[in-house]
Design an enzyme around this catalytic site. Structure first.
Site, PDB file in Angstrom:
ATOM      1  N   GLU A   9       3.443  29.157   6.520  1.00 17.97           N
ATOM      2  CA  GLU A   9       3.672  28.252   7.646  1.00 17.97           C
ATOM      3  C   GLU A   9       2.543  28.348   8.672  1.00 17.97           C
ATOM      4  OE1 GLU A   9       6.078  25.961   8.220  1.00 17.97           O
ATOM      5  OE2 GLU A   9       7.007  26.305   6.273  1.00 17.97           O
ATOM      6  N   SER A  47       2.718  34.286   6.768  1.00 16.07           N
ATOM      7  CA  SER A  47       3.475  33.189   6.158  1.00 16.07           C
ATOM      8  C   SER A  47       2.583  31.990   5.906  1.00 16.07           C
ATOM      9  CB  SER A  47       4.625  32.788   7.085  1.00 16.07           C
ATOM     10  OG  SER A  47       5.195  31.568   6.693  1.00 16.07           O
ATOM     11  N   LYS A  86       3.516  33.666  13.823  1.00 17.72           N
ATOM     12  CA  LYS A  86       2.918  34.388  12.697  1.00 17.72           C
ATOM     13  C   LYS A  86       1.384  34.404  12.781  1.00 17.72           C
ATOM     14  CE  LYS A  86       6.354  36.044  10.379  1.00 17.72           C
ATOM     15  NZ  LYS A  86       6.476  37.505  10.163  1.00 17.72           N
ATOM     16  N   GLN A 105      16.050  39.785   2.907  1.00 21.18           N
ATOM     17  CA  GLN A 105      15.741  39.571   1.491  1.00 21.18           C
ATOM     18  C   GLN A 105      14.580  40.456   1.039  1.00 21.18           C
ATOM     19  OE1 GLN A 105      14.880  35.610  -0.969  1.00 21.18           O
ATOM     20  NE2 GLN A 105      13.122  36.136   0.277  1.00 21.18           N
ATOM     21  N   LYS A 159      20.667  26.914   0.128  1.00 17.23           N
ATOM     22  CA  LYS A 159      21.598  25.825   0.418  1.00 17.23           C
ATOM     23  C   LYS A 159      21.826  24.997  -0.842  1.00 17.23           C
ATOM     24  CE  LYS A 159      22.316  22.051   3.750  1.00 17.23           C
ATOM     25  NZ  LYS A 159      21.732  21.297   4.885  1.00 17.23           N
ATOM     26  N   TYR A 177       7.673  29.208  14.825  1.00 12.94           N
ATOM     27  CA  TYR A 177       7.614  30.310  13.866  1.00 12.94           C
ATOM     28  C   TYR A 177       6.191  30.484  13.348  1.00 12.94           C
ATOM     29  CZ  TYR A 177       8.059  32.782   9.415  1.00 12.94           C
ATOM     30  OH  TYR A 177       7.891  33.656   8.374  1.00 12.94           O
ATOM     31  N   ALA A 211       8.212  18.434  13.631  1.00 10.20           N
ATOM     32  CA  ALA A 211       6.845  18.328  13.106  1.00 10.20           C
ATOM     33  C   ALA A 211       6.873  18.849  11.669  1.00 10.20           C
ATOM     34  CB  ALA A 211       5.872  19.140  13.962  1.00 10.20           C
ATOM     35  N   GLU A 212       6.748  17.955  10.732  1.00  9.20           N
ATOM     36  CA  GLU A 212       6.930  18.305   9.317  1.00  9.20           C
ATOM     37  C   GLU A 212       5.659  18.877   8.705  1.00  9.20           C
ATOM     38  OE1 GLU A 212       8.546  19.455   6.557  1.00  9.20           O
ATOM     39  OE2 GLU A 212      10.001  17.902   7.119  1.00  9.20           O
TER      40      GLU A 212
END
Length: 329
Positions: free
Chosen positions: A129, A127, A155, A12, A194, A151, A282-283
């Protein structure tokens, strides 16, 4: 003419960045896996319209020799390192490959530039994140990192590598800590695409439900086309530095879905289902960025609004589905 090298050019961000740099008059080169060149219809679809304007080089983020050879051959003026295994949920399923590919790939590119193109300006795609279990809201360049996924961990390591090469070897190396950025070119595995794709299918009678994970998770969502300009601006400065790029707004997954359904005159409550199978181990509950440093120094700000972004994605998916099966709709 400036020469730019983009890793992850088929993704992207890579596709929008390649378009942007071409408009700026750059000679644009991209690193792609050999399998992508052999299967252009499926793997190069985001850059199909500019293939005759860019130069692709087969190489692998897992092979230092192949990266080294491309950098040695090109001696680029700027390098944008965007390639990564970037789907957070998948990083839990295969954490070894995510961490190895993302960390080693970054290290390989930095090392090759140091050895063969030390004047090249380097951009690392960080990121939000990396912040993970946030210590403060909104998050800025000084907020401590507490990643909650393989992830995110990869990073943080890439960010530290980039800073270390800047400080130890005097490379012009920057990290952009980009918050979530979406577009009609987003991969189908990401929650935003999605949603937009499911809403378009439901509108056309091709589906009747949408299953998602944590509907209350909040993210700072912007448009990828806006964010690639910030990448470029970082490499036009006199001194290398790191920047948070965001919109300064946080919205829930439920809000995203609600606007998408409403755009098609549908009520999300009739179709949306929260399924625990899609929850992360793990949110990360809320991410919201403070881009004031980027605004002040780079002169950057987001253009496309949250609502405009969602409508753009739904409209694009609707048109794509109509093109695929025009006689059945």
């Amino acid at each position: 003419m400036k020469k730019a090298l983009i890793t992850g050019i088929t993704g992207q961000d890579g596709s929008y960045l390649a378009e942007f740099l071409l408009e700026k008059g750059y000679e644009v080169h991209g690193i792609v896996r050999r399998v992508a060149i052999e299967d252009p219809e499926n793997r190069l679809w985001r850059i199909r319209h500019i293939l005759n304007k860019i130069i692709l080089h087969p190489a692998s983020m897992e092979s230092y020799a192949s990266i080294f050879n491309v950098v040695d051959k090109l001696k680029p003026d700027e390098c944008y390192h965007l390639a990564a295994q970037s789907f957070v949920s998948y990083s839990f399923e295969d954490e070894f490959s995510t961490i190895n590919t993302n960390i080693n790939g970054t290290h390989y590119v930095l090392s090759a530039i140091k050895e063969k193109a030390p004047k090249c300006k380097f951009y690392f795609a960080g990121s939000s994140e990396m912040f993970g279990l946030v210590k403060e809201t909104p998050q800025n360049e000084n907020t401590p990192f507490h990643p909650r996924s393989p992830y995110g961990i990869s990073k943080v390591a890439g960010f530290d590598l980039t800073r270390n090469y800047r400080e130890a070897y005097n490379l012009f190396a920057c990290s952009g800590i980009l918050f979530n950025h979406e577009s009609p070119r987003r991969g189908y595995e990401f929650v935003t695409r999605k949603i937009s794709n499911a809403v378009a299918k439901i509108k056309l009678g091709l589906s009747n439900e949408l299953k998602l994970g944590n509907l209350e998770a909040k993210r700072d969502w912007g448009f990828a086309g806006d964010y690639v300009k910030a990448m470029w601006l970082m490499l036009q400065q006199d001194k290398p530095d790191d920047y948070v790029i965001a919109t300064g707004e946080a919205h829930s997954v439920k809000e995203f879905a609600e606007i998408a359904f409403r755009h098609m005159d549908l009520d999300y409550r009739d179709y949306l289902i929260s399924d625990e199978i899609f929850f992360r181990p793990a949110e990360v509950h809320q991410l919201k960025g403070d881009y004031s440093k980027g605004e002040k120094i780079l002169g950057w700000e987001p253009i496309v609004s949250f609502k405009e972004l969602i409508q753009m994605m739904v409209d694009a998916d609707l048109e794509a589905l109509k093109r695929q099966a025009p006689n059945n709709l």
